[in-house]
Write a protein that holds these residues in place. Structure first.
Motif, mmCIF file in Angstrom:
data_model
loop_
_atom_site.group_PDB
_atom_site.id
_atom_site.type_symbol
_atom_site.label_atom_id
_atom_site.label_comp_id
_atom_site.label_asym_id
_atom_site.label_seq_id
_atom_site.Cartn_x
_atom_site.Cartn_y
_atom_site.Cartn_z
ATOM 1 N N ARG A 108 -4.353 -68.134 -6.537
ATOM 2 C CA ARG A 108 -3.782 -68.556 -7.807
ATOM 3 C C ARG A 108 -2.516 -69.382 -7.604
ATOM 4 N NH1 ARG A 108 -2.843 -63.792 -9.817
ATOM 5 N NH2 ARG A 108 -4.998 -63.393 -10.412
ATOM 6 N N ARG A 110 -1.896 -71.124 -5.002
ATOM 7 C CA ARG A 110 -2.318 -72.406 -4.420
ATOM 8 C C ARG A 110 -2.767 -73.376 -5.509
ATOM 9 N NH1 ARG A 110 -7.598 -72.924 -0.484
ATOM 10 N NH2 ARG A 110 -7.776 -75.204 -0.533
ATOM 11 N N LEU A 111 -3.518 -72.869 -6.478
ATOM 12 C CA LEU A 111 -3.977 -73.731 -7.562
ATOM 13 C C LEU A 111 -2.830 -74.135 -8.484
ATOM 14 C CD1 LEU A 111 -7.346 -72.041 -8.612
ATOM 15 C CD2 LEU A 111 -7.022 -74.115 -7.261
ATOM 16 N N LYS A 190 -12.138 -80.356 -10.366
ATOM 17 C CA LYS A 190 -11.002 -79.451 -10.513
ATOM 18 C C LYS A 190 -11.452 -78.033 -10.191
ATOM 19 C CE LYS A 190 -7.416 -78.071 -13.755
ATOM 20 N NZ LYS A 190 -6.911 -78.193 -15.139
ATOM 21 N N MET A 191 -10.672 -77.350 -9.347
ATOM 22 C CA MET A 191 -11.077 -76.046 -8.847
ATOM 23 C C MET A 191 -10.596 -74.937 -9.778
ATOM 24 S SD MET A 191 -12.759 -76.968 -6.265
ATOM 25 C CE MET A 191 -13.110 -75.359 -5.535
ATOM 26 N N LEU A 193 -10.604 -70.311 -9.961
ATOM 27 C CA LEU A 193 -10.636 -69.118 -9.126
ATOM 28 C C LEU A 193 -11.327 -67.990 -9.876
ATOM 29 C CD1 LEU A 193 -9.639 -67.918 -6.393
ATOM 30 C CD2 LEU A 193 -7.637 -67.100 -7.644
ATOM 31 N N PHE A 200 -13.497 -69.576 -4.868
ATOM 32 C CA PHE A 200 -13.116 -70.817 -5.527
ATOM 33 C C PHE A 200 -14.359 -71.475 -6.117
ATOM 34 C CE2 PHE A 200 -9.410 -70.314 -2.819
ATOM 35 C CZ PHE A 200 -8.392 -70.679 -3.683
#
Length: 332
Positions: A108, A110-111, A190-191, A193, A200
């Motif tokens: 989270r 990281r995003l 767009k990734m 979680l 991912f």
């Protein structure tokens, strides 16, 4: 029939029908042996949930035998061992979920990081020269198209416009930078979680891919683990609430006799106080009556005693002799 066989296996052993020679090399395994997986007996073994996934825990070191599980379910001791086995499984699952939650938090974060795109690099001298040549050609062609249009030569003008479009495409490719491609791909993919299993995913992905993830081993396995922990937490909370209510009830049961006893003591003391007050009131009334009678009695007694004394001093007393005249005696 299976339940009877399981009961006989537990009471007499699975080797009850073997000969003495066959029993020498036979080691009987029971469901409560340490070699048997208690997780598998009571619910599920986490090692079986994530086979061939990124969360694969490897093979379980203990025995998974459906026959032993059936014997456990039919055993008279089943209900007494279930809480113990479930507590051990919950402890293992809590560690598993705690590790996953740390991974989810890292993902989270990281995003959430907003990576600033680097500034676009400047064009090289060679590309700048090519761009200048292309712009000059496009300018000349547009002038020719305009002139042909004024002369009414529509076909020739359209042919030149197609050449202008080709040159514009070359110009766009020449101006395009690598960072633009990266940003475009990042925007398109767009990734996101998954909060259940920590995987991912591509946001707004196709329904088929999303469904494939939801029904996958890793997602289903962690969902099963989390549901089991939630169930255990609910059971534990319910037990604590029942224990709290029971303690409150016991306290009330102990308090009520004390309250009744203290109430009876207060009632008895109040009754005694009323009796004492009534006795004191009676004593005061009697004393007041005696005080009123005493002066009269003393006066009456003293009067009677005085008359008695005067009579006793009289020469005749109270006898029946004639009375002496009290007329004064004249002296001559």
């Amino acid at each position: 029939m299976d339940a009877q066989r399981a009961l006989l296996d537990e009471l007499m052993g699975a080797a009850r029908d073997l000969t003495d020679e066959e029993r020498r090399g036979f080691k009987e395994i029971k469901w409560d042996d340490r070699e048997v997986c208690a997780f598998y007996m009571v619910r599920f073994c986490p090692h079986d949930l994530f086979v061939n996934t990124r969360s694969d825990l490897g093979a379980c070191s203990r025995i998974h035998d459906p026959k032993l599980k059936e014997n456990f379910e039919n055993s008279p001791r089943h209900d007494s061992y279930v809480p113990k086995f479930e507590a051990e499984l919950a402890q293992f699952c809590e560690k598993l979920v705690n590790d996953l939650d740390r991974k989810v938090r890292r993902g989270r974060e990281r995003l959430a990081q907003e990576v600033e795109p680097p500034p676009p690099p400047s064009l090289s001298a060679e590309k700048a020269k090519q761009l200048s040549v292309l712009e000059e050609k496009i300018k000349n062609l547009l002038e020719q198209v305009e002139a042909l249009g004024e002369e009414g030569k529509v076909d020739e003008a359209e042919a030149l416009m197609r050449k202008v479009e080709v040159l514009n495409a070359e110009k766009t490719v020449l101006l395009q930078r690598p960072t633009d491609k990266v940003l475009a791909m990042a925007h398109e993919k767009k990734m996101a979680l998954c909060e259940i299993c920590g995987s991912f995913l591509v946001a707004n992905d196709a329904v088929e891919r999303t469904q494939s993830h939801v029904t996958g081993k890793q997602h289903v396995g962690y969902g099963l683990v989390r549901d089991f922990l939630a169930e255990q937490k609910a059971v534990k909370d319910k037990g604590k609430e029942e224990e709290r209510v029971g303690r409150g009830k016991d306290a009330d049961d102990k308090r009520k006799p004390r309250e009744k006893e203290s109430e009876s003591k207060r009632s008895g003391s109040s009754d005694r106080e009323r009796y004492r007050d009534r006795d004191r009131d009676g004593d005061r009334h009697r004393d007041r009556g005696r005080d009123h009678r005493k002066p009269y009695d003393r006066r009456s007694r003293s009067g009677r005693e005085g008359r008695d004394r005067s009579r006793s001093r009289s020469p005749h007393g109270r006898s029946g002799h004639r009375r002496v005249s009290r007329s004064p005696i004249r002296q001559y």
